[in-house]
Design a protein around this motif. Structure first.
Motif, mmCIF file in Angstrom:
data_model
loop_
_atom_site.group_PDB
_atom_site.id
_atom_site.type_symbol
_atom_site.label_atom_id
_atom_site.label_comp_id
_atom_site.label_asym_id
_atom_site.label_seq_id
_atom_site.Cartn_x
_atom_site.Cartn_y
_atom_site.Cartn_z
ATOM 1 N N GLU A 59 1.880 14.210 -14.383
ATOM 2 C CA GLU A 59 2.753 14.328 -13.206
ATOM 3 C C GLU A 59 2.085 13.735 -11.975
ATOM 4 O O GLU A 59 2.730 13.039 -11.187
ATOM 5 N N SER A 60 0.795 13.990 -11.823
ATOM 6 C CA SER A 60 0.053 13.448 -10.679
ATOM 7 C C SER A 60 0.020 11.924 -10.716
ATOM 8 O O SER A 60 0.260 11.260 -9.697
ATOM 9 N N MET A 61 -0.262 11.361 -11.888
ATOM 10 C CA MET A 61 -0.282 9.898 -11.998
ATOM 11 C C MET A 61 1.109 9.327 -11.782
ATOM 12 O O MET A 61 1.264 8.332 -11.078
ATOM 13 N N PHE A 62 2.128 9.943 -12.375
ATOM 14 C CA PHE A 62 3.510 9.479 -12.211
ATOM 15 C C PHE A 62 3.875 9.471 -10.729
ATOM 16 O O PHE A 62 4.396 8.477 -10.216
ATOM 17 N N ASP A 63 3.593 10.585 -10.038
ATOM 18 C CA ASP A 63 3.905 10.668 -8.602
ATOM 19 C C ASP A 63 3.142 9.621 -7.804
ATOM 20 O O ASP A 63 3.685 8.992 -6.897
ATOM 21 N N GLY A 64 1.871 9.413 -8.146
ATOM 22 C CA GLY A 64 1.073 8.406 -7.459
ATOM 23 C C GLY A 64 1.601 7.003 -7.676
ATOM 24 O O GLY A 64 1.691 6.197 -6.745
ATOM 25 N N GLU A 68 3.459 4.779 -4.821
ATOM 26 C CA GLU A 68 2.868 3.495 -4.430
ATOM 27 C C GLU A 68 3.556 2.339 -5.142
ATOM 28 O O GLU A 68 3.021 1.237 -5.214
ATOM 29 N N GLY A 69 4.744 2.593 -5.669
ATOM 30 C CA GLY A 69 5.443 1.640 -6.524
ATOM 31 C C GLY A 69 5.467 0.218 -6.040
ATOM 32 O O GLY A 69 5.137 -0.709 -6.782
ATOM 33 N N SER A 70 5.855 0.009 -4.799
ATOM 34 C CA SER A 70 5.970 -1.370 -4.334
ATOM 35 C C SER A 70 4.609 -2.045 -4.244
ATOM 36 O O SER A 70 4.477 -3.225 -4.579
ATOM 37 N N SER A 71 3.570 -1.320 -3.838
ATOM 38 C CA SER A 71 2.255 -1.958 -3.754
ATOM 39 C C SER A 71 1.687 -2.236 -5.143
ATOM 40 O O SER A 71 1.061 -3.268 -5.362
ATOM 41 N N VAL A 72 1.911 -1.328 -6.096
ATOM 42 C CA VAL A 72 1.460 -1.566 -7.475
ATOM 43 C C VAL A 72 2.201 -2.773 -8.048
ATOM 44 O O VAL A 72 1.600 -3.663 -8.652
ATOM 45 N N ASP A 73 3.508 -2.827 -7.845
ATOM 46 C CA ASP A 73 4.293 -3.953 -8.356
ATOM 47 C C ASP A 73 3.927 -5.263 -7.656
ATOM 48 O O ASP A 73 3.968 -6.326 -8.278
ATOM 49 N N GLU A 74 3.539 -5.210 -6.393
ATOM 50 C CA GLU A 74 3.085 -6.417 -5.697
ATOM 51 C C GLU A 74 1.811 -6.955 -6.338
ATOM 52 O O GLU A 74 1.641 -8.166 -6.485
ATOM 53 N N ILE A 75 0.921 -6.055 -6.719
ATOM 54 C CA ILE A 75 -0.318 -6.477 -7.380
ATOM 55 C C ILE A 75 0.009 -7.116 -8.725
ATOM 56 O O ILE A 75 -0.527 -8.175 -9.067
ATOM 57 N N ILE A 76 0.915 -6.491 -9.479
ATOM 58 C CA ILE A 76 1.321 -7.076 -10.761
ATOM 59 C C ILE A 76 1.901 -8.468 -10.525
ATOM 60 O O ILE A 76 1.556 -9.422 -11.222
ATOM 61 N N GLY A 77 2.770 -8.602 -9.537
ATOM 62 C CA GLY A 77 3.389 -9.891 -9.233
ATOM 63 C C GLY A 77 2.386 -10.949 -8.832
ATOM 64 O O GLY A 77 2.533 -12.129 -9.172
ATOM 65 N N LEU A 96 0.774 -1.735 -17.141
ATOM 66 C CA LEU A 96 0.088 -2.327 -15.990
ATOM 67 C C LEU A 96 0.129 -1.386 -14.791
ATOM 68 O O LEU A 96 -0.867 -1.247 -14.067
ATOM 69 N N ARG A 97 1.252 -0.726 -14.560
ATOM 70 C CA ARG A 97 1.351 0.221 -13.444
ATOM 71 C C ARG A 97 0.325 1.340 -13.574
ATOM 72 O O ARG A 97 -0.356 1.688 -12.607
ATOM 73 N N VAL A 98 0.228 1.917 -14.765
ATOM 74 C CA VAL A 98 -0.730 3.007 -14.985
ATOM 75 C C VAL A 98 -2.155 2.510 -14.749
ATOM 76 O O VAL A 98 -2.933 3.130 -14.022
ATOM 77 N N ALA A 99 -2.490 1.375 -15.335
ATOM 78 C CA ALA A 99 -3.857 0.865 -15.227
ATOM 79 C C ALA A 99 -4.209 0.444 -13.797
ATOM 80 O O ALA A 99 -5.306 0.738 -13.313
ATOM 81 N N PHE A 104 -7.373 1.426 -8.800
ATOM 82 C CA PHE A 104 -7.492 1.589 -7.357
ATOM 83 C C PHE A 104 -7.666 3.044 -6.904
ATOM 84 O O PHE A 104 -8.006 3.280 -5.752
ATOM 85 N N ASN A 105 -7.441 4.002 -7.795
ATOM 86 C CA ASN A 105 -7.461 5.397 -7.372
ATOM 87 C C ASN A 105 -8.384 6.304 -8.167
ATOM 88 O O ASN A 105 -8.501 7.478 -7.846
ATOM 89 N N ARG A 106 -9.012 5.804 -9.190
ATOM 90 C CA ARG A 106 -9.886 6.640 -10.019
ATOM 91 C C ARG A 106 -11.272 6.000 -10.107
ATOM 92 O O ARG A 106 -11.637 5.416 -11.127
ATOM 93 N N ASP A 107 -12.024 6.131 -9.034
ATOM 94 C CA ASP A 107 -13.357 5.536 -8.971
ATOM 95 C C ASP A 107 -14.323 6.145 -9.981
ATOM 96 O O ASP A 107 -15.345 5.549 -10.293
ATOM 97 N N ASN A 108 -14.003 7.354 -10.464
ATOM 98 C CA ASN A 108 -14.899 8.026 -11.401
ATOM 99 C C ASN A 108 -14.755 7.521 -12.835
ATOM 100 O O ASN A 108 -15.500 7.928 -13.712
ATOM 101 N N ILE A 109 -13.800 6.630 -13.079
ATOM 102 C CA ILE A 109 -13.613 6.065 -14.413
ATOM 103 C C ILE A 109 -14.003 4.586 -14.352
ATOM 104 O O ILE A 109 -13.462 3.837 -13.540
ATOM 105 N N PRO A 110 -14.922 4.152 -15.195
ATOM 106 C CA PRO A 110 -15.331 2.741 -15.177
ATOM 107 C C PRO A 110 -14.135 1.807 -15.426
ATOM 108 O O PRO A 110 -13.251 2.106 -16.222
#
Length: 154
Positions: A59-64, A68-77, A96-99, A104-110
């Motif tokens: 739920e947290s990732m989905f909400d995030g 941030e949908g438009s910025s995530v999709d801009e990066i994909i584009g 791609l959205r999840v990754a 950009f938001n999970r610095d604790n995961i390599p």
């Protein structure tokens, strides 16, 4: 071992594969039939139970991601300019959205763990070429993230 994607398996960092799969499936379902995240996750978990922590993480990732949908999709584009984001396969777009959200938001995961997990999800749920496509896009994103960190340090 069950064939359910929610069965306990390899967990990578604080957010495991189960949460990534549940997030991916929730985004996919939302693309097809928009509902609240709780309704979607409840529906998905009706026959494939997930732990409370997995549900919360998804739920947290989905909400995030949707927040941030438009910025995530801009990066994909930006990194997959040959195909408009809305025309990408639903699986590829949402993997791609999840990754990208995690990069950009999970610095604790390599970064390599995030990319490897995304490639595995693309292999599990996508087409024959999905894994290669996802790997290429995320490799470019990660390379540029690394280059921007290096230039900020120097």
């Amino acid at each position: 071992m069950s064939d359910s994607p929610f069965t306990p398996g390899v967990r990578r960092g604080p957010v495991g594969r189960q949460a990534r799969v549940l997030t991916l499936l929730s985004l996919y379902a939302s693309d097809i039939r928009p509902q609240t995240v709780s309704e979607t996750i409840n529906w998905l978990c009706a026959h494939n139970p997930a732990t409370t922590s997995t549900r919360r993480a998804a739920e947290s990732m989905f909400d995030g991601i949707t927040g941030e949908g438009s910025s995530v999709d801009e990066i994909i584009g930006r990194y997959a300019p040959a195909i408009p984001v809305r025309l990408l396969s639903i699986v590829d777009r949402n993997v791609l959205r999840v990754a990208i959200y995690e990069l950009f938001n999970r610095d604790n995961i390599p970064r390599n763990v995030i990319i490897n997990e995304a490639v595995e999800l693309a292999s599990m749920f996508g087409s024959e070429s999905s894994a290669r496509f996802v790997n290429g896009v995320l490799g470019s994103v990660a390379h540029d993230m690394h280059a921007s960190v290096d230039s900020a340090v120097n």
